[in-house]
Design a protein around this motif. Sequence first.
Motif, PDB file in Angstrom:
ATOM      1  N   ARG A  59       0.849  -1.200   0.000  1.00 42.06           N
ATOM      2  CA  ARG A  59       0.000   0.000   0.000  1.00 42.06           C
ATOM      3  C   ARG A  59       0.876   1.238   0.000  1.00 42.06           C
ATOM      4  NH1 ARG A  59      -5.440   0.525   1.718  1.00 42.06           N
ATOM      5  NH2 ARG A  59      -4.788   2.615   1.218  1.00 42.06           N
ATOM      6  N   VAL A  61       0.620   5.489   0.955  1.00 42.66           N
ATOM      7  CA  VAL A  61      -0.124   6.605   1.538  1.00 42.66           C
ATOM      8  C   VAL A  61       0.617   7.893   1.189  1.00 42.66           C
ATOM      9  CG1 VAL A  61      -0.812   7.732   3.687  1.00 42.66           C
ATOM     10  CG2 VAL A  61      -1.106   5.262   3.434  1.00 42.66           C
ATOM     11  N   GLY A  63       0.739  11.445   2.089  1.00 44.78           N
ATOM     12  CA  GLY A  63       0.333  12.424   3.085  1.00 44.78           C
ATOM     13  C   GLY A  63       0.928  13.797   2.831  1.00 44.78           C
ATOM     14  N   PHE A  66      -0.633  17.497   3.912  1.00 45.53           N
ATOM     15  CA  PHE A  66      -1.519  17.374   5.070  1.00 45.53           C
ATOM     16  C   PHE A  66      -0.767  17.716   6.345  1.00 45.53           C
ATOM     17  CE2 PHE A  66      -3.541  14.471   2.040  1.00 45.53           C
ATOM     18  CZ  PHE A  66      -4.852  14.914   2.099  1.00 45.53           C
ATOM     19  N   MET A  70      -3.052  14.283  10.274  1.00 44.77           N
ATOM     20  CA  MET A  70      -3.573  13.537   9.121  1.00 44.77           C
ATOM     21  C   MET A  70      -2.620  12.481   8.554  1.00 44.77           C
ATOM     22  SD  MET A  70      -6.691  14.024   8.720  1.00 44.77           S
ATOM     23  CE  MET A  70      -6.894  13.181   7.167  1.00 44.77           C
ATOM     24  N   PRO A  71      -1.307  12.761   8.386  1.00 42.25           N
ATOM     25  CA  PRO A  71      -0.442  11.694   7.865  1.00 42.25           C
ATOM     26  C   PRO A  71      -0.446  10.439   8.756  1.00 42.25           C
ATOM     27  CG  PRO A  71       0.636  13.797   7.609  1.00 42.25           C
ATOM     28  CD  PRO A  71      -0.587  14.046   8.455  1.00 42.25           C
ATOM     29  N   LYS A  74      -3.840   8.670   8.254  1.00 39.14           N
ATOM     30  CA  LYS A  74      -3.847   7.978   6.967  1.00 39.14           C
ATOM     31  C   LYS A  74      -2.956   6.729   7.024  1.00 39.14           C
ATOM     32  CE  LYS A  74      -4.883  11.666   3.716  1.00 39.14           C
ATOM     33  NZ  LYS A  74      -5.690  10.917   2.774  1.00 39.14           N
ATOM     34  N   THR A  75      -1.866   6.803   7.780  1.00 38.22           N
ATOM     35  CA  THR A  75      -0.989   5.648   7.965  1.00 38.22           C
ATOM     36  C   THR A  75      -1.737   4.521   8.667  1.00 38.22           C
ATOM     37  OG1 THR A  75       0.995   7.020   8.026  1.00 38.22           O
ATOM     38  CG2 THR A  75       1.146   4.854   9.073  1.00 38.22           C
ATOM     39  N   VAL A  77      -4.936   3.952   8.751  1.00 34.79           N
ATOM     40  CA  VAL A  77      -5.938   3.391   7.836  1.00 34.79           C
ATOM     41  C   VAL A  77      -5.255   2.505   6.794  1.00 34.79           C
ATOM     42  CG1 VAL A  77      -7.632   3.967   6.045  1.00 34.79           C
ATOM     43  CG2 VAL A  77      -7.615   5.236   8.206  1.00 34.79           C
ATOM     44  N   GLY A  78      -4.135   2.955   6.244  1.00 38.31           N
ATOM     45  CA  GLY A  78      -3.414   2.183   5.238  1.00 38.31           C
ATOM     46  C   GLY A  78      -2.906   0.851   5.764  1.00 38.31           C
ATOM     47  N   VAL A  90       4.817   5.388   3.127  1.00 41.24           N
ATOM     48  CA  VAL A  90       4.156   6.642   3.481  1.00 41.24           C
ATOM     49  C   VAL A  90       5.096   7.796   3.160  1.00 41.24           C
ATOM     50  CG1 VAL A  90       3.127   7.989   5.366  1.00 41.24           C
ATOM     51  CG2 VAL A  90       2.959   5.495   5.395  1.00 41.24           C
ATOM     52  N   SER A  97       5.316  14.686  11.265  1.00 43.13           N
ATOM     53  CA  SER A  97       5.070  13.304  10.852  1.00 43.13           C
ATOM     54  C   SER A  97       6.219  12.391  11.248  1.00 43.13           C
ATOM     55  CB  SER A  97       4.870  13.216   9.343  1.00 43.13           C
ATOM     56  OG  SER A  97       3.752  13.956   8.961  1.00 43.13           O
TER      57      SER A  97
END
Length: 152
Positions: A59, A61, A63, A66, A70-71, A74-75, A77-78, A90, A97
């Motif tokens: 996957r 991501v 980011g 952002f 958010m990064p 999103k991490t 979720v990924g 990522v 981050s």
Amino acid sequence: MSTDSQSSITNALPSISLAATLSDADEQKVNGLLALLQAATNTPSHDADVSQQTIVIKRFVDGRGFACPMPLLKTKVGLRDVVNGESLYVVATDANSQADITAFCRQSQQSNTENPLLLTVNKYTNEPPTDGSLTQHFDTIYHFIITKTDSN
């Protein structure tokens, strides 16, 4: 674009393979970002021990652009689609981050989770503007490759 693309990265980076599950658009982005990462041989690094095995990026991501948190969100979720032995790539532009994702991976190792996270690559690069402007502004991109490991 081949779904069996293999990017061999040197300079303390492991061998990286892209999983067939990546879309063509993500594969193009990842290949460009990995090339940027490979070219950045003089950037400070906080890498974990790099093994000789190939990392399979399942996957991606993006980011970039952002702000925190958010990064990291999103991490998280990924990582839902990544299983033991697979990796999540990522990229982010928010300086927070680096601390957030590093701490998240470290915490997963200390909390006896089912699949602790190994932060295989933790580097940053500076990318010159591509719009042809004469300014000396560079965007810093933080690169993370997170691998789920076996807890046994």
